[in-house]
Design a protein around this motif. Structure first.
Motif, PDB file in Angstrom:
ATOM      1  N   ARG A 253      57.048 -13.602  36.796  1.00  0.00           N
ATOM      2  CA  ARG A 253      57.102 -13.707  38.093  1.00  0.00           C
ATOM      3  C   ARG A 253      56.512 -14.628  38.705  1.00  0.00           C
ATOM      4  N   ALA A 254      57.040 -15.444  39.559  1.00  0.00           N
ATOM      5  CA  ALA A 254      56.712 -16.593  40.121  1.00  0.00           C
ATOM      6  C   ALA A 254      55.426 -16.142  40.982  1.00  0.00           C
ATOM      7  N   ALA A 255      55.016 -15.115  41.595  1.00  0.00           N
ATOM      8  CA  ALA A 255      53.809 -14.783  42.150  1.00  0.00           C
ATOM      9  C   ALA A 255      52.501 -14.937  41.108  1.00  0.00           C
ATOM     10  N   GLU A 256      52.759 -14.787  39.818  1.00  0.00           N
ATOM     11  CA  GLU A 256      51.692 -14.721  39.023  1.00  0.00           C
ATOM     12  C   GLU A 256      51.661 -16.389  38.481  1.00  0.00           C
TER      13      GLU A 256
ATOM     14  N   ASP B 101      63.027 -16.956  42.156  1.00  0.00           N
ATOM     15  CA  ASP B 101      61.671 -17.662  41.541  1.00  0.00           C
ATOM     16  C   ASP B 101      61.527 -19.113  41.668  1.00  0.00           C
ATOM     17  N   ALA B 102      62.573 -19.775  41.462  1.00  0.00           N
ATOM     18  CA  ALA B 102      62.555 -21.213  41.690  1.00  0.00           C
ATOM     19  C   ALA B 102      62.168 -21.555  43.092  1.00  0.00           C
ATOM     20  N   ARG B 103      63.079 -20.754  44.217  1.00  0.00           N
ATOM     21  CA  ARG B 103      62.775 -21.297  45.490  1.00  0.00           C
ATOM     22  C   ARG B 103      61.576 -20.795  45.740  1.00  0.00           C
ATOM     23  N   SER B 104      60.760 -19.778  45.285  1.00  0.00           N
ATOM     24  CA  SER B 104      59.412 -19.409  45.545  1.00  0.00           C
ATOM     25  C   SER B 104      58.542 -20.464  45.196  1.00  0.00           C
TER      26      SER B 104
END
Length: 627
Positions: free
Chosen positions: A464-467, A499-502
């Motif tokens: 996940r991008a958040a991590e 996730d890439a955009r985040s």
């Protein structure tokens, strides 16, 4: 008068008995003989008895006077057991069939330039002075097993410079109080100092330019209290150091406890469990065709490098596993290892904060620093090239906060595993590394992580991008854009566009914090309106909100018509859209004009429309240009 067929009449009974036994080729047990009688016997050589072979075999004799056989040509074997010499044995330039001394006591032996057609054995003897074998040539084996040599002050115990041995040299159990010199010696088959001990303040083994056709054994309890110098040695087999103790005491500046500089070893270096080195192991510019095994060894040199192996070339593996301990830096810069570098279970305690330095290292297979590997100091692997993988799984690297723990700058390898045993206090530097697969774990991410220029093809860790955004925010230099672009590209490759955009949105938000105030405000507006182009739904909802607001207001307070008509039917939503969307004509704002307070609402909608269009165009242009 003496008989032409008998010994001189003035010889003692023991000497005459020696003469008779010489002719028979039998052992002679006598009490005391003169050195002159022995010399005369060997040089005048009486004819052997019929059917016998002449030879000198003395047992238990005391030889009085100086036995001088310099330049003598002795065609028979000379064997002496348990004999005692009153003066040094002088054999400078002598040529002897064979020389065997067993259990003898002699105050020095000088055999410079001597030659034996067969073996030379000085076994279980006590030599109270230098054993001088310089330029000596031995036609078979040279054995010094279990002898003891007491070198005089300022002189070596064993001086065998330019020695030539046609077969092997064995010095098992030899004890030397002083130096052993083997400069330019040439031993065709085997060189062994198994269990030998070089003791005292002047102890050292100096063998530069040594040539050995087979293996060299300094093992099985070998002790050297001084430096061991094998500079430019050529070893046709393996170098064995098992259970050796090399203390390096008394070495001068630039010397090492074990110096194997510019040497060639055609086999392996075996220096595993039981090896204790107090000082530096110097392997600079050496070529080892086989494997280097340091498993379980201990090297203590807290004032400098423990192992200095710049530009060493190893054809096989370099093993330093299973309890290998190095107190001092492990230096491997410029080394070439055809197989693997295996350090699993090793413990390195660095000098000046550097536990291992291996810049420009080339390893054909893998580097394994897992399985309990512990480093007290920086592990420096910048610009290393590793053919298979680098693993630090389960490793622990301890450095102070703010200093480098692991430097992998410009490293190239198909796989890197960073699952450390615990999160290091120091930095990990992965800048400009080129990796195939990068494996890590959030629990062991360091507080400071340099990722600028890092390239990887796969990232099997947290998805996940958040991590991963927390991972990107650990660079001590602050905001660096490239790691965000790299992570976004990774997500795009695996089809995780959200996730890439985040990640890219997070990049712009961090970038905004580094800009001057006007640019920060403009960036904030882009973020709020459209998420820098990565959240287009925001613009849609804002447009819907403004449309609803305008339609509601203008439905309740209809603008006044302007001009001469005819007028189209007023439509509050179309009128609001005519105000909101620049450069469009829906046939409403040309015929109806707001007045009073409605004018300000109309102006607000027009400005909001232009602002929304500008922000959307700017963000869309950025996204499209990047794609």
């Amino acid at each position: 008068m003496t008989s032409p067929h008998g010994p001189p009449a003035h010889w003692t009974a023991d000497e005459q008995h020696m003469w008779q036994q010489y002719r028979r080729g039998e052992w002679c047990d006598v009490g005391e003989v003169g050195a002159d009688a022995v010399r005369s016997l060997l040089l005048t050589a009486p004819e052997p008895e019929s059917g016998q072979s002449a030879r000198l075999h003395l047992r238990g004799a005391r030889i009085t006077g100086a036995l001088d056989l310099a330049d003598a040509d002795i065609g028979v074997p000379v064997r002496m057991h348990r004999c005692t010499f009153a003066s040094p044995l002088l054999m400078r330039g002598a040529r002897v069939n064979a020389l065997v001394l067993v259990g003898c006591e002699v105050p020095g032996i000088v055999a410079t330039g001597a030659a034996t057609a067969r073996e030379m054995k000085i076994v279980d003897c006590v030599v109270d002075g230098t054993l001088d074998l310089r330029s000596c040539k031995v036609g078979a084996w040279l054995s010094l097993d279990d002898s003891r040599i007491e070198g005089p002050p300022g002189r070596p115990a064993l001086d065998a410079q330019s020695l030539g041995v046609a077969m092997g040299l064995s010095a098992a159990g030899l004890v030397c109080n002083g130096a052993v010199l083997l400069h330019s010696a040439n031993v065709q088959e085997y060189l062994g100092f198994r269990g030998a001990r070089l003791l005292g303040p002047e102890a050292r083994l100096r063998a530069p330019e040594l040539v050995v056709g087979g293996s060299v054994h300094l093992d099985r309890g070998f002790v050297n209290e001084g430096a061991t110098n094998l500079y430019r040695a050529t070893i046709g087999g393996s170098l064995h150091l098992e259970e050796a103790t090399l203390t390096g005491r008394g070495m001068g500046r630039g010397q090492a406890a074990l110096g194997l500089v510019c040497a060639t070893v055609e086999g392996n270096i075996q220096a595993g469990a039981g090896v204790l080195v107090s000082g530096c192991v110097d392997l600079r510019d050496t070529q080892i065709r086989g494997t280097v095994n340091l498993d379980g060894a201990r090297v203590d040199n807290p004032l400098g490098p423990a192992v200095k192996a710049f530009r060493v070339q190893v054809g096989g593996d370099l093993h330093a596993r299973d309890g290998f301990v190095a107190v001092g830096t492990l230096e491997l810069s410029g080394a070439r290892i055809g197989g693997s570098l295996q350090l699993d279970g090793a413990e390195l305690t660095g000098h000046d904060g550097i536990a291992m330095r291996a810049r420009n290292l080339v390893v054909g297979a893998r580097i394994d620093c897992s399985g309990g590997f512990t480093a007290h100091g920086t592990v420096w692997l910048s610009s290393a090239s590793v053919g298979s993988r680098i693993s630090f799984a389960g490793a622990a690297i301890s450095t102070p906060e703010g200093e480098d723990a692991l430097i992998l700058r410009r490293v190239g390898t198909p796989e890197l595993s960073l699952g450390l045993r615990e999160a290091p206090a120091g930095r990990i530097d992965l800048s400009f590394a080129a990796l195939g697969v990068l494996r890590d774990a959030p629990a062991t991410w360091p507080a400071a992580l340099v990722l600028d220029g890092l390239h990887y093809d796969a990232l099997p860790g947290p998805a996940r991008a958040a991590e991963r955004l927390s991972w990107l925010m650990r660079d001590p230099a602050g905001f660096v854009p490239q790691p965000y672009e790299q992570l976004a590209a990774h997500y795009q490759r695996i089809g995780r566009d959200t996730d890439a955009r985040s990640v890219l949105l997070a990049k712009h938000r961090r970038l905004r914090s580094t800009l001057p105030l006007p640019q920060r405000l403009w960036g904030l507006l882009q973020d709020l309106v459209i998420g820098y182009g990565y959240l287009p739904s925001r613009a849609v909802w804002l447009l819907v909100l403004l449309l609803t607001l305008g339609a509601t207001v203008f439905s309740a307070h209809r603008p006044s018509p302007v001009g001469d008509g005819p007028y189209p039917a007023f439509n509050a939503p179309l009128y609001t859209l005519d105000l909101l969307i620049p450069l469009t004509d829906l046939g409403q704002d040309r015929f109806y004009a707001a007045d009073g307070a409605l004018q300000w609402i109309a102006v607000l909608l027009i400005c909001a429309g232009w602002l929304l269009a500008t922000v959307a165009a700017t963000s869309a242009n950025r996204v499209l240009r990047r794609n």
